[in-house]
Design a protein around this motif. Structure first.
Motif, PDB file in Angstrom:
ATOM      1  N   ASP A  66      53.933  39.556  49.831  1.00 49.08           N
ATOM      2  CA  ASP A  66      52.025  39.239  48.903  1.00 49.08           C
ATOM      3  C   ASP A  66      52.185  39.987  48.363  1.00 49.08           C
ATOM      4  O   ASP A  66      50.877  40.781  49.058  1.00 49.08           O
ATOM      5  CB  ASP A  66      51.629  38.094  50.409  1.00 49.08           C
ATOM      6  CG  ASP A  66      52.464  37.428  50.810  1.00 49.08           C
ATOM      7  OD1 ASP A  66      53.106  36.356  50.258  1.00 49.08           O
ATOM      8  OD2 ASP A  66      51.898  36.322  51.826  1.00 49.08           O
ATOM      9  N   SER A 126      49.491  42.365  45.223  1.00 49.91           N
ATOM     10  CA  SER A 126      48.444  41.996  44.526  1.00 49.91           C
ATOM     11  C   SER A 126      48.050  43.361  42.880  1.00 49.91           C
ATOM     12  O   SER A 126      48.936  44.529  43.074  1.00 49.91           O
ATOM     13  CB  SER A 126      46.730  42.581  44.684  1.00 49.91           C
ATOM     14  OG  SER A 126      46.489  43.094  46.095  1.00 49.91           O
ATOM     15  N   VAL A 180      54.657  36.476  46.560  1.00 46.16           N
ATOM     16  CA  VAL A 180      53.657  36.053  45.760  1.00 46.16           C
ATOM     17  C   VAL A 180      52.529  37.001  44.745  1.00 46.16           C
ATOM     18  O   VAL A 180      52.333  37.818  45.718  1.00 46.16           O
ATOM     19  CB  VAL A 180      52.744  35.226  46.763  1.00 46.16           C
ATOM     20  CG1 VAL A 180      51.335  34.500  46.462  1.00 46.16           C
ATOM     21  CG2 VAL A 180      53.444  34.173  47.009  1.00 46.16           C
ATOM     22  N   TRP A 181      52.311  37.534  44.028  1.00 44.33           N
ATOM     23  CA  TRP A 181      51.198  37.559  43.251  1.00 44.33           C
ATOM     24  C   TRP A 181      50.437  37.388  42.966  1.00 44.33           C
ATOM     25  O   TRP A 181      50.123  35.617  43.047  1.00 44.33           O
ATOM     26  CB  TRP A 181      51.666  38.054  41.859  1.00 44.33           C
ATOM     27  CG  TRP A 181      53.129  39.144  41.446  1.00 44.33           C
ATOM     28  CD1 TRP A 181      54.335  38.167  41.203  1.00 44.33           C
ATOM     29  CD2 TRP A 181      53.298  40.360  41.801  1.00 44.33           C
ATOM     30  NE1 TRP A 181      55.141  40.130  41.393  1.00 44.33           N
ATOM     31  CE2 TRP A 181      54.437  41.286  41.362  1.00 44.33           C
ATOM     32  CE3 TRP A 181      52.139  41.403  42.048  1.00 44.33           C
ATOM     33  CZ2 TRP A 181      54.643  42.513  41.529  1.00 44.33           C
ATOM     34  CZ3 TRP A 181      52.501  42.630  42.074  1.00 44.33           C
ATOM     35  CH2 TRP A 181      53.552  42.926  41.168  1.00 44.33           C
ATOM     36  N   THR A 182      49.136  37.911  43.050  1.00 47.28           N
ATOM     37  CA  THR A 182      47.608  37.889  43.445  1.00 47.28           C
ATOM     38  C   THR A 182      47.077  38.543  42.043  1.00 47.28           C
ATOM     39  O   THR A 182      47.340  40.199  42.734  1.00 47.28           O
ATOM     40  CB  THR A 182      46.899  37.408  44.403  1.00 47.28           C
ATOM     41  OG1 THR A 182      46.507  38.688  45.061  1.00 47.28           O
ATOM     42  CG2 THR A 182      48.036  36.090  45.308  1.00 47.28           C
ATOM     43  N   THR A 183      45.903  38.099  41.366  1.00 51.72           N
ATOM     44  CA  THR A 183      45.436  38.861  41.167  1.00 51.72           C
ATOM     45  C   THR A 183      43.287  38.110  40.946  1.00 51.72           C
ATOM     46  O   THR A 183      43.683  37.008  40.934  1.00 51.72           O
ATOM     47  CB  THR A 183      45.647  39.090  39.556  1.00 51.72           C
ATOM     48  OG1 THR A 183      45.056  40.233  39.184  1.00 51.72           O
ATOM     49  CG2 THR A 183      45.500  38.384  38.911  1.00 51.72           C
ATOM     50  N   HIS A 184      42.981  38.739  40.158  1.00 46.43           N
ATOM     51  CA  HIS A 184      41.394  38.762  39.619  1.00 46.43           C
ATOM     52  C   HIS A 184      41.460  38.809  38.831  1.00 46.43           C
ATOM     53  O   HIS A 184      41.426  39.919  38.046  1.00 46.43           O
ATOM     54  CB  HIS A 184      40.181  38.822  41.066  1.00 46.43           C
ATOM     55  CG  HIS A 184      40.770  38.298  42.492  1.00 46.43           C
ATOM     56  ND1 HIS A 184      41.322  39.072  43.137  1.00 46.43           N
ATOM     57  CD2 HIS A 184      40.171  37.133  42.692  1.00 46.43           C
ATOM     58  CE1 HIS A 184      41.586  38.380  44.584  1.00 46.43           C
ATOM     59  NE2 HIS A 184      40.736  37.223  44.359  1.00 46.43           N
ATOM     60  N   PHE A 206      50.988  32.585  35.592  1.00 44.84           N
ATOM     61  CA  PHE A 206      49.950  32.284  37.026  1.00 44.84           C
ATOM     62  C   PHE A 206      48.586  30.676  37.540  1.00 44.84           C
ATOM     63  O   PHE A 206      48.451  30.515  35.914  1.00 44.84           O
ATOM     64  CB  PHE A 206      49.012  33.125  36.846  1.00 44.84           C
ATOM     65  CG  PHE A 206      49.507  34.942  37.810  1.00 44.84           C
ATOM     66  CD1 PHE A 206      48.677  35.034  39.088  1.00 44.84           C
ATOM     67  CD2 PHE A 206      50.529  35.716  36.548  1.00 44.84           C
ATOM     68  CE1 PHE A 206      49.118  36.421  38.993  1.00 44.84           C
ATOM     69  CE2 PHE A 206      50.283  36.363  37.325  1.00 44.84           C
ATOM     70  CZ  PHE A 206      49.822  37.876  37.985  1.00 44.84           C
ATOM     71  N   LYS A 250      40.403  33.757  41.240  1.00 41.67           N
ATOM     72  CA  LYS A 250      41.264  34.029  41.814  1.00 41.67           C
ATOM     73  C   LYS A 250      42.354  33.415  41.249  1.00 41.67           C
ATOM     74  O   LYS A 250      42.984  32.042  40.894  1.00 41.67           O
ATOM     75  CB  LYS A 250      40.952  33.976  43.124  1.00 41.67           C
ATOM     76  CG  LYS A 250      42.791  34.124  43.783  1.00 41.67           C
ATOM     77  CD  LYS A 250      42.570  33.809  45.380  1.00 41.67           C
ATOM     78  CE  LYS A 250      43.968  34.500  45.947  1.00 41.67           C
ATOM     79  NZ  LYS A 250      43.367  34.171  47.538  1.00 41.67           N
ATOM     80  N   GLU A 255      47.290  33.140  40.917  1.00 45.25           N
ATOM     81  CA  GLU A 255      48.303  33.262  42.173  1.00 45.25           C
ATOM     82  C   GLU A 255      49.727  33.094  41.662  1.00 45.25           C
ATOM     83  O   GLU A 255      49.472  32.105  39.765  1.00 45.25           O
ATOM     84  CB  GLU A 255      48.481  32.244  43.678  1.00 45.25           C
ATOM     85  CG  GLU A 255      49.726  32.774  44.271  1.00 45.25           C
ATOM     86  CD  GLU A 255      49.007  31.475  45.701  1.00 45.25           C
ATOM     87  OE1 GLU A 255      49.679  30.536  45.704  1.00 45.25           O
ATOM     88  OE2 GLU A 255      48.801  32.379  46.342  1.00 45.25           O
ATOM     89  N   LYS A 256      51.115  33.840  41.755  1.00 42.71           N
ATOM     90  CA  LYS A 256      51.948  33.517  41.289  1.00 42.71           C
ATOM     91  C   LYS A 256      53.395  33.562  42.064  1.00 42.71           C
ATOM     92  O   LYS A 256      53.172  34.492  42.771  1.00 42.71           O
ATOM     93  CB  LYS A 256      52.875  34.112  39.856  1.00 42.71           C
ATOM     94  CG  LYS A 256      54.022  34.018  39.506  1.00 42.71           C
ATOM     95  CD  LYS A 256      53.724  34.918  38.289  1.00 42.71           C
ATOM     96  CE  LYS A 256      55.387  34.334  37.345  1.00 42.71           C
ATOM     97  NZ  LYS A 256      55.750  34.774  35.727  1.00 42.71           N
TER      98      LYS A 256
END
Length: 175
Positions: free
Chosen positions: A83, A85, A117-121, A139, A166, A168-169
């Motif tokens: 997971d 980011s 899973v990729w996350t970013t903000h 995303f 936020k 998520e992909k």
């Protein structure tokens, strides 16, 4: 005109100050466009950038177009869960709007194929970023943090004007 060949290259310790300055210059453009001024200090603050650089899971990368540095990314890789980011991402001032960001994101995904899973903000006011992450990179928005609903991982941080989104992909196997 042909699309430039996008590659990624690790940033050396000696290059971190210049990398930070280029990142802050790129981030400042949106702040000035939205609010008419930058305010005091850099965006993001030097302390936040240093924290991102020093994270033991972080990888700091130059984005190159045909061998020329044209942006960068700070990625955090959780080797146990995958997971991961995207902590900071920018295309250099003057190079935006040419598809480089999308190509760079594709290179990042290819560099970390085990990601689940990729996350970013991004700030709520950053409409170009929202368009980029949702419409260009796939995303989806999974949370909206603001004064009435602070980020549970960073409740001590004051909310930006308009809050933060936020993203998520979820990666499909073989994507």
């Amino acid at each position: 005109m042909t699309q430039p060949r996008i590659t990624l290259e690790p940033v050396t310790a000696a290059e971190l100050v210049l990398f930070r300055e280029e990142l802050q210059k790129a981030f400042a453009v949106a702040v000035v466009a939205e609010f008419g001024f930058l305010g005091e200090g850099a965006i993001p603050p030097n302390e936040d950038v240093a924290e991102a650089f020093e994270d033991p899971d972080a990888e700091v990368l130059h984005v190159l177009a045909d061998g020329r540095r044209i942006g960068g990314a700070v990625i955090s890789i959780d080797r146990a869960t995958q997971d991961n980011s995207l902590d900071l991402f920018f295309v250099a001032t003057g190079a935006e709007g040419r598809g480089i960001g999308r190509e760079a994101w594709g290179a990042i995904e290819a560099r970390y194929p085990a990601t689940k899973v990729w996350t970013t903000h991004t700030p709520y006011f950053e409409k170009r970023n929202i368009h980029f992450y949702v419409n260009k990179c796939g995303f989806r928005i999974v949370a909206y943090y603001h004064a009435g609903h602070p980020d549970p991982h960073h409740p001590e941080q004051p909310p930006l004007p308009g809050g933060m989104l936020k993203f998520e992909k979820v990666m499909s196997p073989g994507e």
